[in-house]
Design a protein around this motif. Structure first.
Motif, PDB file in Angstrom:
ATOM      1  N   ARG A   1      -0.544   4.650  17.635  1.00  6.23           N
ATOM      2  CA  ARG A   1       0.866   4.850  17.966  1.00  6.23           C
ATOM      3  C   ARG A   1       1.632   3.536  17.810  1.00  6.23           C
ATOM      4  O   ARG A   1       1.111   2.453  18.060  1.00  6.23           O
ATOM      5  N   THR A   2       2.873   3.673  17.403  1.00  9.98           N
ATOM      6  CA  THR A   2       3.788   2.547  17.361  1.00  9.98           C
ATOM      7  C   THR A   2       5.147   3.046  17.830  1.00  9.98           C
ATOM      8  O   THR A   2       5.351   4.256  17.975  1.00  9.98           O
TER       9      THR A   2
ATOM     10  N   VAL B   1       0.867  -1.183   0.000  1.00  5.89           N
ATOM     11  CA  VAL B   1       0.000   0.000   0.000  1.00  5.89           C
ATOM     12  C   VAL B   1       0.905   1.235   0.000  1.00  5.89           C
ATOM     13  O   VAL B   1       2.073   1.162   0.397  1.00  5.89           O
ATOM     14  N   PRO B   2       0.379   2.378  -0.453  1.00  7.41           N
ATOM     15  CA  PRO B   2       1.190   3.596  -0.434  1.00  7.41           C
ATOM     16  C   PRO B   2       1.587   3.977   0.989  1.00  7.41           C
ATOM     17  O   PRO B   2       0.821   3.802   1.942  1.00  7.41           O
ATOM     18  N   LEU B   3       2.797   4.497   1.118  1.00  6.06           N
ATOM     19  CA  LEU B   3       3.312   4.953   2.407  1.00  6.06           C
ATOM     20  C   LEU B   3       3.230   6.475   2.455  1.00  6.06           C
ATOM     21  O   LEU B   3       3.907   7.153   1.678  1.00  6.06           O
ATOM     22  N   PRO B   4       2.399   7.036   3.345  1.00  2.57           N
ATOM     23  CA  PRO B   4       2.292   8.501   3.438  1.00  2.57           C
ATOM     24  C   PRO B   4       3.638   9.144   3.746  1.00  2.57           C
ATOM     25  O   PRO B   4       4.469   8.577   4.464  1.00  2.57           O
ATOM     26  N   ASP B   5       3.840  10.347   3.220  1.00  2.00           N
ATOM     27  CA  ASP B   5       5.122  11.033   3.370  1.00  2.00           C
ATOM     28  C   ASP B   5       5.483  11.300   4.827  1.00  2.00           C
ATOM     29  O   ASP B   5       6.657  11.368   5.172  1.00  2.00           O
ATOM     30  N   GLY B   6       4.489  11.452   5.680  1.00  2.00           N
ATOM     31  CA  GLY B   6       4.778  11.795   7.069  1.00  2.00           C
ATOM     32  C   GLY B   6       5.193  10.640   7.946  1.00  2.00           C
ATOM     33  O   GLY B   6       5.493  10.850   9.134  1.00  2.00           O
ATOM     34  N   LEU B   7       5.248   9.433   7.390  1.00  2.00           N
ATOM     35  CA  LEU B   7       5.591   8.257   8.191  1.00  2.00           C
ATOM     36  C   LEU B   7       6.922   7.695   7.718  1.00  2.00           C
ATOM     37  O   LEU B   7       7.085   7.385   6.538  1.00  2.00           O
TER      38      LEU B   7
ATOM     39  N   GLY C   1      -2.680   4.508   7.422  1.00  2.00           N
ATOM     40  CA  GLY C   1      -3.138   5.890   7.426  1.00  2.00           C
ATOM     41  C   GLY C   1      -3.381   6.414   8.829  1.00  2.00           C
ATOM     42  O   GLY C   1      -3.063   7.579   9.132  1.00  2.00           O
ATOM     43  N   GLN C   2      -3.917   5.562   9.705  1.00  2.00           N
ATOM     44  CA  GLN C   2      -4.166   5.990  11.082  1.00  2.00           C
ATOM     45  C   GLN C   2      -2.865   6.229  11.833  1.00  2.00           C
ATOM     46  O   GLN C   2      -2.760   7.161  12.640  1.00  2.00           O
TER      47      GLN C   2
ATOM     48  N   THR D   1      -4.599  -2.871  22.382  1.00  2.00           N
ATOM     49  CA  THR D   1      -5.020  -1.966  23.451  1.00  2.00           C
ATOM     50  C   THR D   1      -5.658  -0.708  22.881  1.00  2.00           C
ATOM     51  O   THR D   1      -6.739  -0.277  23.303  1.00  2.00           O
ATOM     52  N   GLN D   2      -5.000  -0.112  21.891  1.00  2.00           N
ATOM     53  CA  GLN D   2      -5.526   1.114  21.293  1.00  2.00           C
ATOM     54  C   GLN D   2      -6.853   0.889  20.587  1.00  2.00           C
ATOM     55  O   GLN D   2      -7.818   1.648  20.758  1.00  2.00           O
ATOM     56  N   LEU D   3      -6.915  -0.148  19.773  1.00  2.00           N
ATOM     57  CA  LEU D   3      -8.126  -0.404  18.997  1.00  2.00           C
ATOM     58  C   LEU D   3      -9.293  -0.789  19.896  1.00  2.00           C
ATOM     59  O   LEU D   3     -10.445  -0.402  19.632  1.00  2.00           O
ATOM     60  N   ALA D   4      -9.018  -1.537  20.959  1.00  2.00           N
ATOM     61  CA  ALA D   4     -10.087  -1.913  21.890  1.00  2.00           C
ATOM     62  C   ALA D   4     -10.623  -0.683  22.620  1.00  2.00           C
ATOM     63  O   ALA D   4     -11.843  -0.519  22.781  1.00  2.00           O
ATOM     64  N   ALA D   5      -9.724   0.194  23.066  1.00  2.00           N
ATOM     65  CA  ALA D   5     -10.165   1.414  23.742  1.00  2.00           C
ATOM     66  C   ALA D   5     -10.971   2.290  22.796  1.00  2.00           C
ATOM     67  O   ALA D   5     -12.015   2.849  23.178  1.00  2.00           O
TER      68      ALA D   5
END
Length: 308
Positions: free
Chosen positions: A275-276, A114-120, A267-268, A167-171
């Motif tokens: 966060r990672t 998939v495309p990689l956004p410039d900000g990552l 994208g998220q 954890t993030q997705l569940a919250a």
């Protein structure tokens, strides 16, 4: 080109840097110039032969998650152009290391990318595909239990890649998240949205009862001790069956590549909604030492191999 190959089954010492043929893009493929590849526990398991469907006969190349730039485009591949930044997951469960991501270049099906956004950045992007998709798909199994809003879910291994995304997705999904964290990692896990952080040393039988357990480690029976009657336990590797006397449902989550889901998750992360973290980067030629560091434990985040 240079690549890293497991020349036998065993520990990190079986990984050897070697010259490999330059790949060519076939129909529907792109050749990706690898800039970063994540080191996963699945890579260590592959070298020891402890993987579903049995060991892969050497030689093979480990590596699932890659990020880099398109170096060439094969016939009937209209979506990408040379120079595009991309991130994706090699479905290692089907390629069985041919190809794997520990290489300077990989011929990849365009559908894997998939495309990689410039900000990552490349290293952070390489931590996303396997971990985030596994977390999302595992939580989908929890959702099938039709738990009411606000139900409690215990996430083991919340300091790690899969557990952190779970954890993030569940919250975000409205669950009340109890997250088990490694020592001195409580602040990070709280920041992921956990309502309560459980020490790694805690007896999980005293934590519950919870409606669901996402056992990302997995630790098996010890995690199931927190589940309420007729609850659901999702594990990320096969574990011994839980005694079904209380009506507990046990589900096994093995990764399924979902390109649309991957694009959304990347994208998220790029937008700061997920966060990672990268514990450290090492050169691809240091892959054996990287495996030793992962085996030693204590990393705060993922270890990523970089190329070029």
């Amino acid at each position: 080109m240079l690549g890293v190959v497991a020349t036998a089954l065993g520990g990190p010492e079986v990984l050897q840097v070697t010259e490999l043929p330059d790949p060519e893009a076939g129909t529907g493929q792109v050749v990706v110039r690898i800039r970063a590849v994540c080191v996963h526990p699945a890579d260590l398991a592959a070298t020891t032969g402890e993987i579903p469907r049995g060991p892969v006969p050497p030689p093979f190349s480990p590596g699932w998650d890659i990020a880099g730039e398109v170096a060439s485009v094969g016939p009937d591949t209209a979506e990408f152009r040379v120079g595009d930044r991309v991130v994706g997951m090699i479905p290692w469960y089907s390629t069985r290391g041919n190809p794997g991501g520990y290489a300077e270049f990989v011929a990849a099906d365009a559908d894997w990318m998939v495309p990689l956004p410039d900000g990552l950045d490349f290293a952070s992007a390489a931590t996303v595909p396997l971990n985030a998709q596994t977390a999302h798909q595992g939580l989908s199994l929890v959702s099938l239990a039709m738990l009411p809003a606000g139900s409690s879910i215990l996430v083991t291994g919340a300091s790690g890649g899969v557990g952190g995304f779970a954890t993030q997705l569940a919250a975000q999904g409205g669950y009340r998240v109890l997250a088990q964290a490694s020592d001195e990692d409580e602040h990070w896990v709280h920041g992921l949205g956990a309502h309560e952080v459980v020490p790694r040393s805690a007896d999980l039988a005293t934590v519950g009862p919870v409606a669901a357990v996402f056992d990302a480690v997995p630790i098996g029976e010890a995690a199931a001790a927190a589940i309420e009657d007729r609850g659901v336990v999702v594990t990320t590797r096969p574990t011994p069956p839980i005694v079904p006397a209380r009506g507990v449902r046990q589900e096994l989550q093995l990764i399924r590549h979902d390109r649309e889901l991957l694009a959304s998750l990347v994208g998220q992360v790029a937008a700061g909604q997920l966060r990672t973290r990268v514990a450290a980067t090492m050169a691809m030629t240091e892959a054996a030492d990287a495996h030793r560091r992962v085996l030693a434990g204590g990393l705060r985040g993922k270890l990523v191999l970089t190329v070029g």
